[in-house]
Write a protein that holds these residues in place. Sequence first.
Motif, PDB file in Angstrom:
ATOM      1  N   ASN A 132       0.815  -1.221   0.000  1.00 23.42           N
ATOM      2  CA  ASN A 132       0.000   0.000   0.000  1.00 23.42           C
ATOM      3  C   ASN A 132       0.843   1.264   0.000  1.00 23.42           C
ATOM      4  O   ASN A 132       0.384   2.312  -0.441  1.00 23.42           O
ATOM      5  N   LYS A 133       2.092   1.196   0.465  1.00 21.76           N
ATOM      6  CA  LYS A 133       2.940   2.384   0.419  1.00 21.76           C
ATOM      7  C   LYS A 133       3.335   2.723  -1.016  1.00 21.76           C
ATOM      8  O   LYS A 133       3.490   3.891  -1.367  1.00 21.76           O
ATOM      9  N   LYS A 134       3.468   1.692  -1.830  1.00 20.78           N
ATOM     10  CA  LYS A 134       3.858   1.916  -3.221  1.00 20.78           C
ATOM     11  C   LYS A 134       2.655   2.099  -4.135  1.00 20.78           C
ATOM     12  O   LYS A 134       2.649   2.971  -5.008  1.00 20.78           O
ATOM     13  N   PHE A 135       1.609   1.268  -3.937  1.00 20.88           N
ATOM     14  CA  PHE A 135       0.480   1.263  -4.858  1.00 20.88           C
ATOM     15  C   PHE A 135      -0.752   1.991  -4.325  1.00 20.88           C
ATOM     16  O   PHE A 135      -1.634   2.349  -5.088  1.00 20.88           O
ATOM     17  N   GLY A 136      -0.836   2.181  -3.005  1.00 23.19           N
ATOM     18  CA  GLY A 136      -1.995   2.837  -2.430  1.00 23.19           C
ATOM     19  C   GLY A 136      -3.188   1.907  -2.296  1.00 23.19           C
ATOM     20  O   GLY A 136      -3.117   0.710  -2.570  1.00 23.19           O
ATOM     21  N   ALA A 137      -4.311   2.475  -1.867  1.00 23.30           N
ATOM     22  CA  ALA A 137      -5.551   1.723  -1.669  1.00 23.30           C
ATOM     23  C   ALA A 137      -6.715   2.679  -1.867  1.00 23.30           C
ATOM     24  O   ALA A 137      -6.535   3.898  -1.893  1.00 23.30           O
ATOM     25  N   ILE A 138      -7.918   2.130  -2.007  1.00 16.96           N
ATOM     26  CA  ILE A 138      -9.079   3.004  -2.122  1.00 16.96           C
ATOM     27  C   ILE A 138      -9.492   3.482  -0.732  1.00 16.96           C
ATOM     28  O   ILE A 138      -9.223   2.824   0.276  1.00 16.96           O
ATOM     29  N   ALA A 139     -10.127   4.638  -0.677  1.00 20.27           N
ATOM     30  CA  ALA A 139     -10.550   5.217   0.590  1.00 20.27           C
ATOM     31  C   ALA A 139     -11.752   4.474   1.159  1.00 20.27           C
ATOM     32  O   ALA A 139     -12.506   3.811   0.438  1.00 20.27           O
ATOM     33  N   ASP A 140     -11.930   4.582   2.479  1.00 19.50           N
ATOM     34  CA  ASP A 140     -13.159   4.103   3.094  1.00 19.50           C
ATOM     35  C   ASP A 140     -14.334   4.821   2.441  1.00 19.50           C
ATOM     36  O   ASP A 140     -14.232   5.990   2.059  1.00 19.50           O
ATOM     37  N   GLY A 141     -15.458   4.141   2.341  1.00 16.59           N
ATOM     38  CA  GLY A 141     -16.625   4.797   1.774  1.00 16.59           C
ATOM     39  C   GLY A 141     -17.631   3.804   1.245  1.00 16.59           C
ATOM     40  O   GLY A 141     -17.423   2.587   1.292  1.00 16.59           O
ATOM     41  N   ARG A 142     -18.720   4.348   0.755  1.00 14.93           N
ATOM     42  CA  ARG A 142     -19.792   3.538   0.164  1.00 14.93           C
ATOM     43  C   ARG A 142     -19.784   3.750  -1.341  1.00 14.93           C
ATOM     44  O   ARG A 142     -19.802   4.879  -1.824  1.00 14.93           O
ATOM     45  N   TYR A 143     -19.769   2.636  -2.070  1.00 16.18           N
ATOM     46  CA  TYR A 143     -19.668   2.671  -3.525  1.00 16.18           C
ATOM     47  C   TYR A 143     -20.696   1.730  -4.140  1.00 16.18           C
ATOM     48  O   TYR A 143     -21.339   0.947  -3.446  1.00 16.18           O
ATOM     49  N   GLN A 144     -20.809   1.796  -5.445  1.00 25.59           N
ATOM     50  CA  GLN A 144     -21.602   0.833  -6.190  1.00 25.59           C
ATOM     51  C   GLN A 144     -20.664  -0.202  -6.810  1.00 25.59           C
ATOM     52  O   GLN A 144     -19.586   0.142  -7.292  1.00 25.59           O
ATOM     53  N   PHE A 145     -21.064  -1.456  -6.763  1.00 24.58           N
ATOM     54  CA  PHE A 145     -20.350  -2.470  -7.535  1.00 24.58           C
ATOM     55  C   PHE A 145     -21.300  -2.993  -8.601  1.00 24.58           C
ATOM     56  O   PHE A 145     -22.518  -2.893  -8.470  1.00 24.58           O
ATOM     57  N   ASN A 146     -20.738  -3.522  -9.672  1.00 24.05           N
ATOM     58  CA  ASN A 146     -21.576  -4.003 -10.763  1.00 24.05           C
ATOM     59  C   ASN A 146     -20.928  -5.187 -11.459  1.00 24.05           C
ATOM     60  O   ASN A 146     -19.707  -5.370 -11.410  1.00 24.05           O
ATOM     61  N   TYR A 147     -21.767  -6.004 -12.085  1.00 25.22           N
ATOM     62  CA  TYR A 147     -21.271  -7.099 -12.913  1.00 25.22           C
ATOM     63  C   TYR A 147     -20.826  -6.516 -14.242  1.00 25.22           C
ATOM     64  O   TYR A 147     -21.617  -5.942 -14.988  1.00 25.22           O
ATOM     65  N   ASP A 148     -19.536  -6.642 -14.528  1.00 23.34           N
ATOM     66  CA  ASP A 148     -18.929  -6.099 -15.739  1.00 23.34           C
ATOM     67  C   ASP A 148     -18.810  -7.235 -16.753  1.00 23.34           C
ATOM     68  O   ASP A 148     -18.048  -8.182 -16.550  1.00 23.34           O
ATOM     69  N   ASP A 149     -19.580  -7.164 -17.838  1.00 30.58           N
ATOM     70  CA  ASP A 149     -19.619  -8.265 -18.802  1.00 30.58           C
ATOM     71  C   ASP A 149     -18.250  -8.595 -19.376  1.00 30.58           C
ATOM     72  O   ASP A 149     -17.914  -9.769 -19.567  1.00 30.58           O
ATOM     73  N   ARG A 150     -17.470  -7.573 -19.683  1.00 33.98           N
ATOM     74  CA  ARG A 150     -16.147  -7.802 -20.272  1.00 33.98           C
ATOM     75  C   ARG A 150     -15.204  -8.432 -19.258  1.00 33.98           C
ATOM     76  O   ARG A 150     -14.441  -9.337 -19.567  1.00 33.98           O
ATOM     77  N   GLY A 151     -15.268  -7.958 -18.041  1.00 33.09           N
ATOM     78  CA  GLY A 151     -14.455  -8.528 -16.979  1.00 33.09           C
ATOM     79  C   GLY A 151     -13.053  -7.968 -16.927  1.00 33.09           C
ATOM     80  O   GLY A 151     -12.550  -7.344 -17.863  1.00 33.09           O
ATOM     81  N   LYS A 152     -12.430  -8.198 -15.808  1.00 30.78           N
ATOM     82  CA  LYS A 152     -11.060  -7.765 -15.564  1.00 30.78           C
ATOM     83  C   LYS A 152     -10.099  -8.532 -16.460  1.00 30.78           C
ATOM     84  O   LYS A 152     -10.239  -9.726 -16.666  1.00 30.78           O
ATOM     85  N   SER A 153      -9.096  -7.839 -16.988  1.00 32.71           N
ATOM     86  CA  SER A 153      -8.089  -8.504 -17.807  1.00 32.71           C
ATOM     87  C   SER A 153      -7.087  -9.228 -16.917  1.00 32.71           C
ATOM     88  O   SER A 153      -7.086  -9.095 -15.700  1.00 32.71           O
ATOM     89  N   GLN A 157      -9.037 -13.411 -13.026  1.00 30.57           N
ATOM     90  CA  GLN A 157     -10.240 -12.871 -13.641  1.00 30.57           C
ATOM     91  C   GLN A 157     -11.312 -12.523 -12.611  1.00 30.57           C
ATOM     92  O   GLN A 157     -11.400 -13.114 -11.543  1.00 30.57           O
ATOM     93  N   SER A 158     -12.123 -11.547 -12.961  1.00 34.32           N
ATOM     94  CA  SER A 158     -13.270 -11.153 -12.151  1.00 34.32           C
ATOM     95  C   SER A 158     -14.204 -10.323 -13.011  1.00 34.32           C
ATOM     96  O   SER A 158     -13.770  -9.654 -13.951  1.00 34.32           O
ATOM     97  N   HIS A 159     -15.480 -10.366 -12.664  1.00 32.09           N
ATOM     98  CA  HIS A 159     -16.469  -9.512 -13.328  1.00 32.09           C
ATOM     99  C   HIS A 159     -17.064  -8.493 -12.360  1.00 32.09           C
ATOM    100  O   HIS A 159     -17.999  -7.785 -12.721  1.00 32.09           O
ATOM    101  N   TRP A 160     -16.521  -8.408 -11.144  1.00 32.79           N
ATOM    102  CA  TRP A 160     -17.103  -7.523 -10.134  1.00 32.79           C
ATOM    103  C   TRP A 160     -16.336  -6.210 -10.081  1.00 32.79           C
ATOM    104  O   TRP A 160     -15.348  -6.066  -9.368  1.00 32.79           O
ATOM    105  N   ALA A 161     -16.808  -5.242 -10.860  1.00 32.79           N
ATOM    106  CA  ALA A 161     -16.168  -3.930 -10.936  1.00 32.79           C
ATOM    107  C   ALA A 161     -16.734  -3.004  -9.866  1.00 32.79           C
ATOM    108  O   ALA A 161     -17.875  -3.150  -9.427  1.00 32.79           O
TER     109      ALA A 161
END
Length: 254
Positions: A132-153, A157-161
Motif C-alpha cells: 500500500n505504500k507503493k500502490f496505495g488503496a481506495i478510501a473508506d466509503g460507500r460505492y456501487q459495484f456491478n457485474y462487468d460483462d467484459r471482466g477484468k483482464s 479474472q473477475s467480473h465484479w467492478a
Amino acid sequence: MSTKLVLPILFALLFVSCEVDPFEETSGKTLDVGSLSKMKAPHTCKDEEHWVEAADGTIYWDENATSQDTTKPGETYLGEAVILFNGSVNEKPGTENNLFGEDAKLAKAKVYGPSGTNDIKNYDGFTMGSDNKKFGAIADGRYQFNYDDRGKSGKLQSHWAVENRGNIPALNGYNPNPNASTNREFKNGIFIHTSNKNGFAGTYNNGKNGISEGCLLIVPSIYDTEGISINNGWDQFNQQLQGVKEGTLQVIRK
C-alpha cells in the motif's frame, strides 16, 4: 500523433484494470482462478424485494423496496446485494505474503446476497493491496459495484467492478502508484477479485507490480482431498452473487 498510434493506445487503456493488470506470471507462483467468476446464472431474488439500511444502520430485507422511491422515509435503498468490508489500515498478508500465512491480518467481508434473509455469508478479505505504500488503496466509503460483462483482464479474472471501473477516492487523498494513469487523488479500474490460488498476494516483477494494486480481495476457496470446501472463499462468493447486476459496496477500516 497519427491516428495509427492513437487508436491502439486508447484501446489498450480501455482494457486496463486495477490500474495496471499485467499478464506475466510470478516466478514460481501460479496466477490461477476458478471459472466460477464467469458464471451469471439467474438468482431467486424477487423483483419487489431488496436490501435497505434502516435509520439505525441495520441492514434488512424489505419486501417492498425496489428503489429509493419505494424505500421507507429515513431509510436507504442498497439494492439486490450488499458487500461490506470491515478492515484496518494495518492489514497485511502473513508469512511469504500469503493471505493464509502465519500472522496474517485480514479484513472481514460480509455479503448480503440476492436471495434474502437466509443468504448472508462471511468471508476473509483484504483491502490494503500488495504494497500500500507503493500502490496505495481506495478510501473508506460507500460505492456501487456491478457485474462487468467484459471482466477484468489478466489471469486473476473477475467480473465484479467497483464504480464501473471509474474514479474512486484514494486512501488519504493520494494515489502513489507509479503505474497509475489517472489523477493522483483517485484510483480507477478497481475490481473485487482473489489472490493466487495458493493465497499469495504480494508483489512480483521485481516489485514493479502487485497481485492487488488497490483492488479488494476475497481469499481463495480451499478444498479437502475429497473436493469438499472447507472455507467460504472466491468460488462461494461468485456462487452467492450469481445473477446480480449491481449492488452496494462499503469499505470500513478501524
